[in-house]
Design a protein around this motif. Structure first.
Motif, PDB file in Angstrom:
ATOM      1  N   MET A 155       0.941  -1.214   0.009  1.00 51.91           N
ATOM      2  CA  MET A 155       0.030   0.111  -0.228  1.00 51.91           C
ATOM      3  C   MET A 155       1.102   1.339   0.111  1.00 51.91           C
ATOM      4  O   MET A 155       1.981   1.353   0.716  1.00 51.91           O
ATOM      5  CB  MET A 155      -0.859   0.069   1.283  1.00 51.91           C
ATOM      6  CG  MET A 155      -1.904   0.963   1.221  1.00 51.91           C
ATOM      7  SD  MET A 155      -2.979   0.681   2.607  1.00 51.91           S
ATOM      8  CE  MET A 155      -2.578  -0.517   3.480  1.00 51.91           C
ATOM      9  N   SER A 179     -21.890   3.374   1.849  1.00 53.58           N
ATOM     10  CA  SER A 179     -20.302   3.014   1.584  1.00 53.58           C
ATOM     11  C   SER A 179     -19.894   3.727   0.295  1.00 53.58           C
ATOM     12  O   SER A 179     -20.629   3.829  -0.367  1.00 53.58           O
ATOM     13  CB  SER A 179     -19.959   1.606   1.395  1.00 53.58           C
ATOM     14  OG  SER A 179     -20.806   1.039   0.386  1.00 53.58           O
ATOM     15  N   LYS A 233     -16.028   4.404  -1.907  1.00 54.53           N
ATOM     16  CA  LYS A 233     -14.736   4.195  -2.205  1.00 54.53           C
ATOM     17  C   LYS A 233     -14.065   5.129  -2.981  1.00 54.53           C
ATOM     18  O   LYS A 233     -14.659   5.810  -4.007  1.00 54.53           O
ATOM     19  CB  LYS A 233     -14.607   2.908  -3.050  1.00 54.53           C
ATOM     20  CG  LYS A 233     -13.211   2.476  -3.501  1.00 54.53           C
ATOM     21  CD  LYS A 233     -13.115   1.077  -3.992  1.00 54.53           C
ATOM     22  CE  LYS A 233     -14.149   0.664  -4.989  1.00 54.53           C
ATOM     23  NZ  LYS A 233     -13.728  -0.587  -5.521  1.00 54.53           N
ATOM     24  N   ILE A 237      -9.567   3.363  -1.137  1.00 52.54           N
ATOM     25  CA  ILE A 237      -9.973   3.397   0.250  1.00 52.54           C
ATOM     26  C   ILE A 237     -11.505   3.462   0.538  1.00 52.54           C
ATOM     27  O   ILE A 237     -12.306   3.963  -0.430  1.00 52.54           O
ATOM     28  CB  ILE A 237      -9.640   4.843   0.778  1.00 52.54           C
ATOM     29  CG1 ILE A 237      -7.875   5.345   0.730  1.00 52.54           C
ATOM     30  CG2 ILE A 237     -10.188   5.273   2.457  1.00 52.54           C
ATOM     31  CD1 ILE A 237      -7.871   6.769   0.638  1.00 52.54           C
ATOM     32  N   ILE A 238     -11.775   2.626   1.449  1.00 52.17           N
ATOM     33  CA  ILE A 238     -13.425   2.484   1.595  1.00 52.17           C
ATOM     34  C   ILE A 238     -13.756   3.571   2.871  1.00 52.17           C
ATOM     35  O   ILE A 238     -13.051   3.104   3.851  1.00 52.17           O
ATOM     36  CB  ILE A 238     -13.556   0.945   1.866  1.00 52.17           C
ATOM     37  CG1 ILE A 238     -13.588   0.229   0.735  1.00 52.17           C
ATOM     38  CG2 ILE A 238     -15.237   0.812   2.528  1.00 52.17           C
ATOM     39  CD1 ILE A 238     -14.516   0.218  -0.556  1.00 52.17           C
ATOM     40  N   ARG A 291     -10.596   2.604   5.635  1.00 52.19           N
ATOM     41  CA  ARG A 291      -9.616   1.671   5.591  1.00 52.19           C
ATOM     42  C   ARG A 291      -9.319   1.717   4.134  1.00 52.19           C
ATOM     43  O   ARG A 291      -9.965   1.828   3.205  1.00 52.19           O
ATOM     44  CB  ARG A 291     -10.004   0.181   6.220  1.00 52.19           C
ATOM     45  CG  ARG A 291     -11.293  -0.476   5.095  1.00 52.19           C
ATOM     46  CD  ARG A 291     -11.752  -1.585   5.915  1.00 52.19           C
ATOM     47  NE  ARG A 291     -12.669  -2.254   5.316  1.00 52.19           N
ATOM     48  CZ  ARG A 291     -14.206  -1.605   5.135  1.00 52.19           C
ATOM     49  NH1 ARG A 291     -14.269  -0.485   5.609  1.00 52.19           N
ATOM     50  NH2 ARG A 291     -14.944  -2.333   4.398  1.00 52.19           N
ATOM     51  N   ALA A 292      -7.892   1.116   3.984  1.00 51.39           N
ATOM     52  CA  ALA A 292      -7.527   0.830   2.663  1.00 51.39           C
ATOM     53  C   ALA A 292      -7.985  -0.512   2.084  1.00 51.39           C
ATOM     54  O   ALA A 292      -7.931  -1.445   2.834  1.00 51.39           O
ATOM     55  CB  ALA A 292      -5.942   0.809   2.563  1.00 51.39           C
ATOM     56  N   SER A 293      -8.596  -0.325   1.094  1.00 54.20           N
ATOM     57  CA  SER A 293      -9.581  -1.492   0.839  1.00 54.20           C
ATOM     58  C   SER A 293     -10.047  -1.348  -0.783  1.00 54.20           C
ATOM     59  O   SER A 293     -10.404  -0.245  -1.125  1.00 54.20           O
ATOM     60  CB  SER A 293     -10.583  -1.797   1.514  1.00 54.20           C
ATOM     61  OG  SER A 293     -11.281  -2.936   0.874  1.00 54.20           O
ATOM     62  N   ASP A 294     -10.305  -2.508  -1.714  1.00 56.03           N
ATOM     63  CA  ASP A 294     -10.774  -1.926  -3.009  1.00 56.03           C
ATOM     64  C   ASP A 294     -12.291  -2.885  -2.957  1.00 56.03           C
ATOM     65  O   ASP A 294     -12.525  -3.308  -3.997  1.00 56.03           O
ATOM     66  CB  ASP A 294      -9.794  -2.665  -3.955  1.00 56.03           C
ATOM     67  CG  ASP A 294     -10.241  -2.269  -5.459  1.00 56.03           C
ATOM     68  OD1 ASP A 294     -10.918  -1.120  -5.463  1.00 56.03           O
ATOM     69  OD2 ASP A 294      -9.765  -2.640  -6.265  1.00 56.03           O
ATOM     70  N   ASP A 295     -12.856  -2.989  -1.852  1.00 48.99           N
ATOM     71  CA  ASP A 295     -14.194  -3.602  -1.654  1.00 48.99           C
ATOM     72  C   ASP A 295     -15.248  -2.980  -2.702  1.00 48.99           C
ATOM     73  O   ASP A 295     -14.923  -1.654  -2.936  1.00 48.99           O
ATOM     74  CB  ASP A 295     -14.802  -3.784  -0.350  1.00 48.99           C
ATOM     75  CG  ASP A 295     -13.744  -4.712   0.710  1.00 48.99           C
ATOM     76  OD1 ASP A 295     -12.991  -5.442  -0.099  1.00 48.99           O
ATOM     77  OD2 ASP A 295     -13.999  -4.670   1.686  1.00 48.99           O
TER      78      ASP A 295
END
Length: 96
Positions: free
Chosen positions: A1, A24, A26, A35-36, A43-47
């Motif tokens: 990251m 939510s 992104k 980032i979500i 949090r760092a995420s690609d959801d």
């Protein structure tokens, strides 16, 4: 990251100041990561998210620092939005 994503997660968490975000969103920082923001925090995420906003690192930084209004960034083409525009507007209010 990337360091940019880590710094953005911290800055967004500070802006939310412990408040939860209903829904939510992104942020995709081109070439850096995603980032979500949701009810669980930042949090760092690609959801998957209700809305995805994409910008380059400079634009994202300017929005976080308050130098660039998210709506102005969208209208000028510096920020693209895909998904629930209502969620994007709600988040824009948090960032302003």
């Amino acid at each position: 990251m990337s360091d940019i994503v880590n710094a953005a997660v911290s800055a967004l968490a500070d802006k939310l100041a412990g408040d939860s975000f209903d829904g939510s969103a992104k942020f995709v920082i081109e070439g850096e990561g995603a980032i979500i923001i949701d009810g669980d925090g930042v949090r760092a995420s690609d959801d998957d998210a209700d809305v995805t906003m994409t910008a380059d690192a400079d634009t994202f930084q300017s929005i976080l620092e308050g130098d660039l209004n998210p709506t102005a960034a969208f209208m000028s083409g510096k920020l693209s939005i895909d998904g629930d525009m209502g969620q994007a507007m709600k988040l824009g209010g948090v960032l302003a």
